[in-house]
Each structure stands twice: as C-alpha cells, then as structure tokens.
Design a protein around this motif. Structure first.
Motif: not given
Lengths: 157, 371
Positions: B177-178, B181-186, B192
């Motif tokens: 998640q780090m 920057g979330g659960v999925a690739v966004t 990032r």
C-alpha cells in the motif's frame, strides 16, 4: 576498567552532561514519535481500510438459472452466475499477482493471461501458479433483486 | 601546491587557487595511476559504460520531463504527444528507452566479468555489494520508467510487480500500500513512482556510483596476472614470488591510456544506441485499461527470467526462490570465501556464472518464442 582510569577529568562524563544529553535524546525521540505518527498517516493513505458495501447488481429475472453476467460493482469486476437458482458472485482478480482472470465463455473457464492461471467455472484452481481459488463476494436476494457485498474500490483502478 | 605557493601565482590561476585551494598536481598524479595490463582488453573496461549511459539517461530524462504529465488522465496522451507530435520527441524518447535497455546489458556484462574473474574477492567484497545495489537501482529505474508510460504493459506490469511485495512476510501488505498509495494501482501510484524515477533513484545511483569509484581508487583494480602467479607460487607450481611476497606485473597509466579504451567503447555504445533508435523507434501499446488484462502480455525482456520462473512455481515457492537467489547473489563474496575455505574450490564462481547465464538466456528465449 583501565580505560576509565586513564581518562583525564576533562574526558569524564559529568552528571550535568549526562542529564543534558539524556534530555535531548528523550526530546528528539518524542519529536520523532509524534512526527512519525503524523507522517505515517500522510504516506499510508486512508484507503488502508476499505469499507464493504452492498451494491444492487441486477434483478433476478435478468439472471435466469444457467446464465452468467460480467459486471462492474463498486470498482470490482464480478462474474455473477445463477446455477440452479443459486446466485454466486466471483471476483475476476487473479489470486496470483492481481491481473484480470477474464471469464471465457467458449472454454467455460477463467483465464489469467499474465502467468497462465486457469480457474474453473466455480473459481477453483485448475492449473497455474496461483495459490488459491478466485475470491467470492457475499450475495443476498431481496425482493427479487440481487445484492452483492463488495469492497468499495470506486475511484480505484 | 600549498596555499602559500598558490598565493605567489599571478593571474586568474592565482585568484582561483586562493579561493578554491586544491592541488591540481595531486589529481593529475591520481589520474595517471597505473592499472594492470589486462585492463587493455575491452571486456575489462565495461565499468564506464553504465556511467556513460546514466549520463545520457539523465539528459534525455530531463528533456522528457518538460512534456510528460504524471497523471493517469494525461500520461498516455503526453507520451503520445512526445512520440508523435513534438519535433524529435520520438528520438529523445527512443534514446531514453534504448538507453535503459543498453544500461541493463552493460551492468550485467560488467557484473558477469567481475563475477567470473573473481574480482569481488577480498578486499573488494564491499564494492561487490555496492555493485549489486547499482544493479537493483538500475532495474528499479527500468521498472518505474515503463510504469509511467501508462499503456497496458505499464499498468499490468505495475500491478504484478508491486503485488510481489505483498508476499513478503509481516511487512509485505503495508509495503504494497505504501508503494501504490492505496490498495490498487491508481493515480496515487503514478505520483509515487514518478518522483522515485526522477528524484530518489538518480540521487541513489549517483551516490552509489561515487562510492563504487572511490572504493575502486582506494583498493585498485584486481591484478589478475599477479594474483594467478601468487596462487601458482603458493602451490609451488611455477613463478616464484619475489622478496616481499608481491609479484610484479606490467601496468599502464589510467590516464590517458585506459580512458581512451573507455572512450572507444563509449563511441561504439553511442553508435549502437543511435542506430537502434532510428531503426526501431519507440512504440506505445494501447492505453491502460484496469478492467482488461490483454491476452498476450509480457514484461520487458530483462524480466523474462523472473516472469517465466513465476509461471513455473507456485507463488510462495517462486518468490521465496527469487528471494534466496537475490540474497545469494548480493552476499556472494562471503559465500565464495566460505566455499573456498571449506572445500578449497576457487572455480565455483565460473561454473555458477555459466549455469545462471545459460539458464537466464534459456528462459528469455523460451518466453520470447512462446505465446
């Protein structure tokens, strides 16, 4: 110890030095913890906790026994299937490394193109490196409508 | 030249010498440091090639940042604009893309030479560690680089690549998640990876290159001829060791002789790079579609061995195998020293390099010719 004995008075640590260094170290550690906890919230997003939401998928009349539907619910691709009146919702996210295991009507299997993972009609592993069956979401039928409980990923992907 | 003597020099040299008091002669002497004769051969002079390519990547990379937009809504379109509309945009992007591939080849060839000649042995173990760090940074550069294009390959390679972190025990899910920057690739993943690609990684690679070069200057390059003669002498076979236990070897100066070798290799690399770019301009796949993994998706060729490996073994076993391989590779100098102490075998590196190189090549070809 010999080393201690050999120290000149200038090199010896006084109580005052010790206390000052200790206070500085403690303050720095406290600042570190506070800054770290705030910083953590910044770098580690709120998305860490994904709420599960119940989404209206379709009406039961549009999903008669023996049929399937590929749908997007709350940001998740889901294959809804009605097997002899039992409705199931299977996620198409491959359990290996997250590619999309698309439902292939012709071969009646879920096929993940990334590392050739194959799943059967129930989402069970047929072949490939994937560690487990496809994820399944809870389904509820209310007043002739099909509701599926999915993780709220809207805006994701 | 000391400070005092600098003060006596007239003109701009004197002026500069007082304000920037370095002794030029010392650096001139350093540059002329003798290097062993075997360095005349080109495959012993490949260390400078990744450095040259890094500079090229830096320059073309800065040019690309002038037009690239790191948001999923614009990234693909901005790369399309660079490739199709901007004058010479395709050329800059092509040099950057081919440069990355050549850089990986250069690093691998340099490491293969270091590995097979045992140049990582005492006292150069730490420089091998720095070198493996440089390989990791180079591959991370490549990975984050093609993640930014935001075509189908970008999206799914990023999904698969980052998902591997989730399998690391305990910290894996947090790391995943780090990075994303979330659960999925966004969109948050792209913002990032972008500063990583253009800020953190260049800084890291510059620092590691500096450390690498400083260690080479401190320790000198391995004198292979002398080492071999010492070994033979120890075994009492031939070549007697003189007086102080050191064996004399013929040398030549680093500057200008060795620098010339590096320049000739550099020119050859530039010719290859430009020709590749012109003959095979950079391509762009279909735009990223999170809802659809394309049927025939593959990463770049240098990840083929890992890609094929992961197809062959169940997830945890495959990743654990990779982890053991990477750790073994990084700490090889210490394993090698242990093997030599225990079994007296000094050629295990050559045998291992052969097996790994043939295996990796076989995996690449297997993947290349499979659908």
């Amino acid at each position: 110890m010999d080393e201690e004995k050999n120290k000149t008075p200038d090199q010896a640590v006084t109580r005052r030095d010790f206390l000052v260094s200790g206070a500085m170290a403690t303050s720095l550690a406290a600042v570190g913890v506070v800054a770290g906890s705030f910083g953590w919230q910044f770098v580690y997003p709120a998305a860490a906790k994904i709420p599960t939401v119940q989404v209206l998928a379709t009406s039961l009349s549009k999903l008669p026994p023996g049929t399937r539907k590929v749908m997007k619910l709350g940001g998740n691709e889901v294959v809804l299937m009605n097997t002899n009146g039992t409705v199931r919702a299977i996620s198409t996210v491959c359990t290996h490394l997250g590619c999309r295991a698309a439902w292939e009507e012709g071969r009646q299997q879920f096929v993940c193109p990334c590392h050739t993972g194959i799943f059967d009609v129930n989402g069970k592993v047929v072949s490939g490196p994937q560690p487990r069956a496809l994820d399944e979401f809870a389904v509820e039928i209310k007043s002739g409508n099909v509701y599926v409980a999915v993780p709220q990923k809207e805006g994701a992907g | 030249m000391s400070m005092e003597s600098t003060q006596q020099v007239k003109g701009w040299r004197g002026w500069l010498g007082q304000r920037f008091p370095i002794d030029v002669k010392v650096y001139e002497e350093l540059a002329k440091e003798p290097v062993p004769k075997h360095m005349e051969r080109w495959w012993f002079a490949l260390g400078g090639t990744p450095l040259l390519l890094f500079v090229i990547q830096g320059v073309t990379g800065i040019l690309l940042t002038w037009y690239y937009v790191p948001r999923p809504e614009f990234a693909y379109e901005s790369v399309t604009r660079i490739s199709n509309e901007l004058p010479f945009g395709w050329w800059v992007r092509g040099i950057h893309q081919w440069g990355s591939q050549l850089m990986i080849i250069a690093v691998i060839l340099h490491m293969l030479r270091t590995f097979t000649t045992g140049a990582y042995r005492k006292p150069r173990e730490l420089n091998w560690l720095v070198g493996t760090g440089l390989l990791v940074v180079t591959l991370t550069f490549a990975f984050t680089g093609y993640a930014l294009v935001n075509d189908q390959l970008s999206y799914w390679a990023t999904t698969v690549g980052t998902n591997m972190f989730a399998e690391i025990p305990v910290v894996g899910p947090i790391m995943l998640q780090m990075i994303r920057g979330g659960v999925a690739v966004t969109a948050d993943t792209m913002t990032r990876l972008y500063p990583l690609h253009i800020g953190a990684l260049p800084t890291a690679i510059a620092a590691l290159i500096a450390l690498h070069v400083v260690l080479i200057r401190f320790l000198g390059v391995t004198d292979l001829d002398a080492r071999e003669r010492e070994r033979l002498a120890r075994l009492g076979k031939s070549a007697t060791v003189k007086g102080n236990g050191k064996v004399e070897s013929s040398h030549f100066p680093f500057f200008p002789d060795h620098v010339m070798t590096e320049l000739v290799i550099g020119m050859a690399v530039l010719i290859i790079l430009v020709n590749l770019t012109i003959l095979f301009p950079p391509t762009l796949g279909p735009k990223a579609d999170p809802a659809n993994t394309p049927l025939h998706i593959k990463p770049e060729w240098y990840f083929y061995p890992v890609f094929r490996w992961l197809k062959l073994f169940p997830l945890q076993i495959g990743l654990a195998g990779l982890g053991v391989g990477v750790l073994g590779f990084v700490f090889w100098p210490f394993i090698d020293a242990f093997v030599e102490r225990r079994f007296g075998n000094r050629d295990i590196n050559v045998i291992l390099a052969f097996i790994v190189a043939v295996g990796a090549l076989a995996f690449i070809l297997w993947e290349l010719f499979s659908v």
